[in-house]
Design a protein around this motif. Structure first.
Motif, PDB file in Angstrom:
ATOM      1  N   GLY A  16      20.592  23.947  27.638  1.00  0.00           N
ATOM      2  CA  GLY A  16      20.235  25.151  28.371  1.00  0.00           C
ATOM      3  C   GLY A  16      21.141  26.317  28.007  1.00  0.00           C
ATOM      4  O   GLY A  16      22.245  26.151  27.475  1.00  0.00           O
ATOM      5  N   ALA A  17      20.678  27.517  28.292  1.00  0.00           N
ATOM      6  CA  ALA A  17      21.470  28.711  28.017  1.00  0.00           C
ATOM      7  C   ALA A  17      22.742  28.694  28.864  1.00  0.00           C
ATOM      8  O   ALA A  17      22.687  28.428  30.062  1.00  0.00           O
ATOM      9  CB  ALA A  17      20.648  29.965  28.332  1.00  0.00           C
ATOM     10  N   LEU A  19      25.650  29.503  31.329  1.00  0.00           N
ATOM     11  CA  LEU A  19      25.787  30.384  32.483  1.00  0.00           C
ATOM     12  C   LEU A  19      27.005  29.946  33.288  1.00  0.00           C
ATOM     13  O   LEU A  19      27.129  28.776  33.644  1.00  0.00           O
ATOM     14  CB  LEU A  19      24.536  30.323  33.364  1.00  0.00           C
ATOM     15  CG  LEU A  19      24.608  31.017  34.724  1.00  0.00           C
ATOM     16  CD1 LEU A  19      24.838  32.519  34.560  1.00  0.00           C
ATOM     17  CD2 LEU A  19      23.332  30.751  35.525  1.00  0.00           C
ATOM     18  N   HIS A  43      19.255  26.735  32.574  1.00  0.00           N
ATOM     19  CA  HIS A  43      20.603  27.026  32.110  1.00  0.00           C
ATOM     20  C   HIS A  43      21.506  25.795  32.192  1.00  0.00           C
ATOM     21  O   HIS A  43      21.291  24.910  33.005  1.00  0.00           O
ATOM     22  CB  HIS A  43      21.241  28.138  32.955  1.00  0.00           C
ATOM     23  CG  HIS A  43      20.662  29.494  32.716  1.00  0.00           C
ATOM     24  ND1 HIS A  43      19.493  29.931  33.321  1.00  0.00           N
ATOM     25  CD2 HIS A  43      21.092  30.515  31.937  1.00  0.00           C
ATOM     26  CE1 HIS A  43      19.234  31.162  32.915  1.00  0.00           C
ATOM     27  NE2 HIS A  43      20.184  31.541  32.094  1.00  0.00           N
ATOM     28  N   SER A  89      26.077  33.942  29.871  1.00  0.00           N
ATOM     29  CA  SER A  89      25.773  34.828  30.986  1.00  0.00           C
ATOM     30  C   SER A  89      26.722  34.496  32.129  1.00  0.00           C
ATOM     31  O   SER A  89      27.262  33.386  32.213  1.00  0.00           O
ATOM     32  CB  SER A  89      24.326  34.668  31.428  1.00  0.00           C
ATOM     33  OG  SER A  89      23.446  35.146  30.434  1.00  0.00           O
ATOM     34  N   SER A 256      17.233  34.872  33.296  1.00  0.00           N
ATOM     35  CA  SER A 256      16.329  34.085  32.452  1.00  0.00           C
ATOM     36  C   SER A 256      15.212  34.965  31.914  1.00  0.00           C
ATOM     37  O   SER A 256      14.037  34.763  32.227  1.00  0.00           O
ATOM     38  CB  SER A 256      15.730  32.923  33.257  1.00  0.00           C
ATOM     39  OG  SER A 256      16.729  32.137  33.837  1.00  0.00           O
TER      40      SER A 256
END
Length: 386
Positions: A16-17, A19, A43, A89, A256
């Motif tokens: 996941g991204a 964060l 994330h 992020s 997102s």
């Protein structure tokens, strides 16, 4: 775990991204509990405790009165480096937000997107923070416990179980660690640096927040180029805890963003396709791709998986329910079998799948539901080795 890092937890898919979520002074990483499930769908979420809070030792920052927000930002970068994240992020509450803003100003290449919740570019008179630090060093964090619920929450929320947990975190916080965070707030002032922030930024304010009133949020939103502002009615300083139904969707949408070009849509779609259908299924589909079917495979990866399934408005459980119903309605039993497996991956139980199919008997017809139950049973039998 590295003893020079704050205590942290990781949630969400490994791919996941990245964060990072920062807490406010006096709380633990539990302050992000209402948002965790929604953010962890897409994330890799890292939550951490401030020095002297939760599971983090106070010794992570200077305890001689010289601690700064820069020290806290350095800890966040150390956490990111430990995960191998060159950029990430970040969302933070109050002091946690100040830490993120510092990173966005001083380390802009590291911050992809930024959310500041009930935070500020300057938290009032520095002397008041020095006085609070002295009070806590003298009398302990218990001296703050009586007043915090009235600052953190509207009166109607003060008896909520999570409010009780967070007040308990304050009482359990180490006196020196809490005081060091106050020291950091005393010297923090980024009012003249807001125009340097390049990360897309969301600012959230609680309309009833006595600690960082909406005027603080408006100063942030007016000063940060392109920033968005959300003011939450009926919320005090911990708006995300008190009004998650408003704050969580705003954070999910901001953090997102949908893919913006075909390349990123394809990459995002392939990640979700593998997460939902499994690597083995996707690998077989890719291996069977021919010049004739290649454009179709690219289309469904970009559009079905890269735009629809990546849209954070609905979670994957809900999307599975919708997909099962549509496949039953049109009699697509082969696709239905695949998505029964996917529904299990997305967290639906067999009983919940049965409830969805039973409802299709009412709205799609008994024969369609009869066939669907038979298909699902075959899938379950295969999974059980029958």
């Amino acid at each position: 775990m590295n003893d020079r890092l704050p205590h942290f937890t990781l949630d969400g898919p490994a791919d996941g991204a990245p964060l990072i979520l920062g807490p406010s002074v006096g709380t633990s990483l539990a302050v992000w509990a209402p948002q965790l499930a929604a953010l962890a769908r897409t994330h890799r979420v890292l939550r951490f405790d401030l020095p002297g809070h939760g599971g983090s030792p106070s010794s992570l920052v200077p305890l001689d009165g010289s601690a700064t927000v820069a020290d806290l930002a350095a800890l966040v970068l150390a956490l990111a480096d430990d995960q191998g994240w060159s950029s990430f992020s970040y969302a933070g509450v109050s002091l946690g937000g100040a830490t993120g803003l510092y990173l966005a100003v001083h380390h802009p290449s590291r911050i992809d997107r930024l959310a500041l919740v009930c935070s500020s570019a300057r938290f009032g008179d520095p002397e008041s923070w020095r006085e609070r630090a002295a009070l806590v060093r003298r009398e302990g964090t218990g001296a703050m416990a009586a007043s915090r619920p009235g600052v953190w929450f509207a009166p109607s929320f003060a008896a909520d179980p999570l409010a009780t947990v967070l007040t308990g975190d304050l009482r359990a916080a180490d006196d020196e660690g809490y005081a060091a965070c106050c020291d950091a707030l005393a010297t923090y002032d980024l009012r003249d640096r807001l125009g340097e922030v390049t990360a897309p930024t969301l600012v959230v304010a609680g309309r009833e927040d006595p600690a960082t009133p909406p005027a603080h949020a408006r100063e942030l939103a007016d000063g940060i180029p392109g920033a968005s502002l959300l003011e939450v009615a009926g919320a005090a300083h911990l708006a995300g805890v008190e009004r998650p139904g408003t704050v969580t969707p705003a954070l999910v949408t901001h953090l997102s963003p949908l893919p913006v070009d075909d390349t990123s849509r394809h990459a995002a779609g392939m990640r979700v396709r593998r997460a939902v259908l499994g690597d083995a299924h996707v690998d077989r589909a890719v291996a069977r791709t021919t010049p004739f079917t290649g454009r179709f495979q690219d289309f469904i990866t970009r559009y079905a998986w890269g735009e629809i399934w990546t849209d954070p408005t609905l979670d994957r459980r809900t999307r599975s329910c919708v997909t099962l119903t549509a496949l039953v309605a049109h009699g697509h039993d082969a696709e239905l079998a695949m998505h029964v497996r996917a529904a299990l991956t997305n967290g639906l139980t067999r009983e919940e799948i049965g409830a969805v199919l039973l409802q299709t008997a009412v709205y799609c017809g008994v024969p369609a539901a009869n066939s669907a139950f038979a298909t699902a049973q075959r899938v379950f039998d295969e999974l059980d080795g029958h």
